[in-house]
Design a protein around this motif. Structure first.
Motif, mmCIF file in Angstrom:
data_model
loop_
_atom_site.group_PDB
_atom_site.id
_atom_site.type_symbol
_atom_site.label_atom_id
_atom_site.label_comp_id
_atom_site.label_asym_id
_atom_site.label_seq_id
_atom_site.Cartn_x
_atom_site.Cartn_y
_atom_site.Cartn_z
ATOM 1 N N ILE A 8 0.675 -1.085 -0.061
ATOM 2 C CA ILE A 8 -0.019 0.005 -0.091
ATOM 3 C C ILE A 8 1.042 1.098 -0.008
ATOM 4 O O ILE A 8 0.716 2.147 -0.825
ATOM 5 C CB ILE A 8 -0.965 0.106 1.220
ATOM 6 N N LEU A 9 1.960 1.391 0.864
ATOM 7 C CA LEU A 9 2.842 2.477 0.970
ATOM 8 C C LEU A 9 3.536 2.828 -0.443
ATOM 9 O O LEU A 9 3.818 3.709 -1.108
ATOM 10 C CB LEU A 9 3.790 2.276 2.058
ATOM 11 N N ALA A 13 3.014 5.849 -2.837
ATOM 12 C CA ALA A 13 4.187 6.873 -3.295
ATOM 13 C C ALA A 13 4.345 6.827 -4.767
ATOM 14 O O ALA A 13 4.479 8.134 -5.278
ATOM 15 C CB ALA A 13 5.397 6.013 -2.511
ATOM 16 N N ILE A 14 4.036 5.746 -5.598
ATOM 17 C CA ILE A 14 4.069 5.646 -7.044
ATOM 18 C C ILE A 14 3.000 6.704 -7.564
ATOM 19 O O ILE A 14 3.357 7.569 -8.342
ATOM 20 C CB ILE A 14 3.978 4.740 -7.385
ATOM 21 N N VAL A 15 1.919 6.522 -6.786
ATOM 22 C CA VAL A 15 0.728 7.277 -7.483
ATOM 23 C C VAL A 15 0.701 8.793 -7.292
ATOM 24 O O VAL A 15 0.490 9.719 -8.312
ATOM 25 C CB VAL A 15 -0.574 6.850 -6.815
ATOM 26 N N VAL A 16 1.087 9.177 -5.854
ATOM 27 C CA VAL A 16 1.306 10.677 -5.475
ATOM 28 C C VAL A 16 2.581 11.059 -6.388
ATOM 29 O O VAL A 16 2.305 12.178 -7.038
ATOM 30 C CB VAL A 16 1.838 10.844 -4.073
ATOM 31 N N THR A 55 -4.911 -10.026 -2.059
ATOM 32 C CA THR A 55 -4.293 -9.209 -1.544
ATOM 33 C C THR A 55 -4.010 -8.060 -2.620
ATOM 34 O O THR A 55 -3.955 -6.957 -2.177
ATOM 35 C CB THR A 55 -2.813 -9.936 -0.993
ATOM 36 N N ALA A 56 -3.300 -8.456 -3.799
ATOM 37 C CA ALA A 56 -2.927 -7.571 -4.797
ATOM 38 C C ALA A 56 -4.187 -6.771 -4.938
ATOM 39 O O ALA A 56 -4.174 -5.307 -5.335
ATOM 40 C CB ALA A 56 -2.660 -8.280 -6.136
ATOM 41 N N ARG A 57 -5.364 -7.163 -5.111
ATOM 42 C CA ARG A 57 -6.693 -6.343 -5.283
ATOM 43 C C ARG A 57 -6.915 -5.187 -4.261
ATOM 44 O O ARG A 57 -7.232 -4.080 -4.625
ATOM 45 C CB ARG A 57 -7.864 -7.137 -5.486
ATOM 46 N N LYS A 58 -6.473 -5.652 -3.134
ATOM 47 C CA LYS A 58 -6.573 -4.707 -1.980
ATOM 48 C C LYS A 58 -5.598 -3.453 -2.180
ATOM 49 O O LYS A 58 -5.844 -2.149 -1.981
ATOM 50 C CB LYS A 58 -6.313 -5.129 -0.638
ATOM 51 N N VAL A 59 -4.336 -3.876 -2.659
ATOM 52 C CA VAL A 59 -3.207 -2.704 -2.886
ATOM 53 C C VAL A 59 -3.844 -1.718 -4.161
ATOM 54 O O VAL A 59 -3.642 -0.711 -3.807
ATOM 55 C CB VAL A 59 -2.106 -3.484 -3.140
ATOM 56 N N VAL A 60 -4.589 -2.473 -5.137
ATOM 57 C CA VAL A 60 -4.852 -1.643 -6.226
ATOM 58 C C VAL A 60 -6.058 -0.759 -5.648
ATOM 59 O O VAL A 60 -5.985 0.462 -6.158
ATOM 60 C CB VAL A 60 -5.592 -2.646 -7.149
ATOM 61 N N LEU A 61 -6.972 -1.055 -5.050
ATOM 62 C CA LEU A 61 -7.875 -0.416 -4.568
ATOM 63 C C LEU A 61 -7.318 0.873 -3.525
ATOM 64 O O LEU A 61 -7.838 1.804 -3.676
ATOM 65 C CB LEU A 61 -8.936 -1.133 -3.487
ATOM 66 N N ALA A 62 -6.387 0.526 -2.664
ATOM 67 C CA ALA A 62 -5.561 1.725 -1.941
ATOM 68 C C ALA A 62 -5.000 2.664 -3.032
ATOM 69 O O ALA A 62 -5.031 3.789 -2.698
ATOM 70 C CB ALA A 62 -4.631 0.918 -1.081
ATOM 71 N N GLY A 63 -4.433 2.357 -4.008
ATOM 72 C CA GLY A 63 -4.008 3.031 -4.956
ATOM 73 C C GLY A 63 -4.845 3.825 -5.895
ATOM 74 O O GLY A 63 -5.010 5.108 -6.028
ATOM 75 N N PHE A 64 -6.204 3.287 -5.857
ATOM 76 C CA PHE A 64 -6.987 4.143 -6.522
ATOM 77 C C PHE A 64 -7.642 5.248 -5.784
ATOM 78 O O PHE A 64 -7.860 6.358 -6.219
ATOM 79 C CB PHE A 64 -8.337 2.838 -6.931
ATOM 80 N N ALA A 65 -7.884 4.864 -4.374
ATOM 81 C CA ALA A 65 -8.253 5.860 -3.516
ATOM 82 C C ALA A 65 -7.193 7.060 -3.324
ATOM 83 O O ALA A 65 -7.753 8.064 -3.430
ATOM 84 C CB ALA A 65 -8.231 5.237 -2.035
ATOM 85 N N THR A 66 -5.796 6.561 -3.302
ATOM 86 C CA THR A 66 -4.796 7.573 -3.561
ATOM 87 C C THR A 66 -5.044 8.486 -4.603
ATOM 88 O O THR A 66 -4.830 9.844 -4.572
ATOM 89 C CB THR A 66 -3.608 7.081 -3.401
ATOM 90 N N GLY A 67 -5.284 8.079 -5.785
ATOM 91 C CA GLY A 67 -5.222 8.707 -7.105
ATOM 92 C C GLY A 67 -6.483 9.626 -7.011
ATOM 93 O O GLY A 67 -6.528 10.663 -7.534
ATOM 94 N N VAL A 68 -7.745 9.058 -6.403
ATOM 95 C CA VAL A 68 -8.959 10.043 -6.340
ATOM 96 C C VAL A 68 -8.526 11.290 -5.471
ATOM 97 O O VAL A 68 -8.884 12.373 -5.816
ATOM 98 C CB VAL A 68 -9.932 9.233 -6.020
#
Length: 206
Positions: A8-9, A13-16, A55-68
């Motif tokens: 998630i971290l 970091a990549i998305v930001v 688990t990978a999908r949960k990380v994706v959703l965290a990245g999506f939330a960060t992007g939003v």
């Protein structure tokens, strides 16, 4: 949660970083964000190999939330020609990220049992192609102007030779081709850290 946190971290970091660096041009066709964003697929694939698709999908959703969140902040910052992030860019970015990453997860899981490089390479290439197609068409195509009638995308639809040397096409096509070309190269480069990280973490091979 402990095993999710590093992924998630890293994804956040990549998305930001990509949302910041996309504002800085790199030559005629790219931004610096094009060099950071593709590593989101590396994070997804490492989490998929080591811990599995859920688990990978949960990380994706965290990245999506960060992007939003980044998009919401960007809509409130005024640039030279208006908000740094328009509605179309926000929609394109969110839809492209979520669809591409989920396709990556599904393809990787389907190819999990093959040679070690096949799942990350095929899933990343497919996800990257979908990501590029969705983002640039939603954000800039004249055919989708109804998504945000007030947004000026005329500059992105000016006819220019593709990458300055091909047949004439809207400018956004050149931007998309350049973007996907970088993703293609980085998909190959990312195989090195993917192999090193997953070997060190004793990957889930089943």
């Amino acid at each position: 949660m402990t095993r999710l946190l590093p992924g998630i971290l890293a994804m956040a970091a990549i998305v930001v970083a990509s949302n910041v660096l996309v504002q800085i041009r790199l030559g005629d066709w790219l931004t610096w964000g094009a060099l950071t964003y593709p590593f989101a697929f590396l994070v997804t694939d490492v989490m998929n190999r080591v811990y599995g698709a859920p688990t990978a999908r949960k990380v994706v959703l965290a990245g999506f939330a960060t992007g939003v969140l980044c998009s919401l902040i960007g809509t409130q910052i005024a640039g030279e020609f208006g908000p740094l992030v328009t509605l179309r860019v926000a929609l394109g970015s969110g839809a492209a990220f979520l669809a591409a990453q989920l396709v990556d997860v599904a393809l990787f899981d389907r190819l999990r049992g093959g040679r070690w490089w096949r799942a990350p390479l095929v899933s990343t290439l497919a996800g990257s192609a979908l990501d590029t197609a969705l983002f640039f068409s939603i954000a800039f195509s004249a055919a989708l102007v109804w998504l945000e009638p007030g947004a000026d995308v005329a500059w992105a639809n000016a006819a220019v030779p593709v990458l300055g040397m091909g047949p004439a096409a809207p400018l956004w096509v050149s931007l998309a081709v350049a973007d996907w070309s970088v993703k293609l190269v980085l998909a190959l480069v990312a195989l090195v850290p993917f192999r090193a990280i997953t070997t060190a973490l004793k990957p889930r091979l089943a």
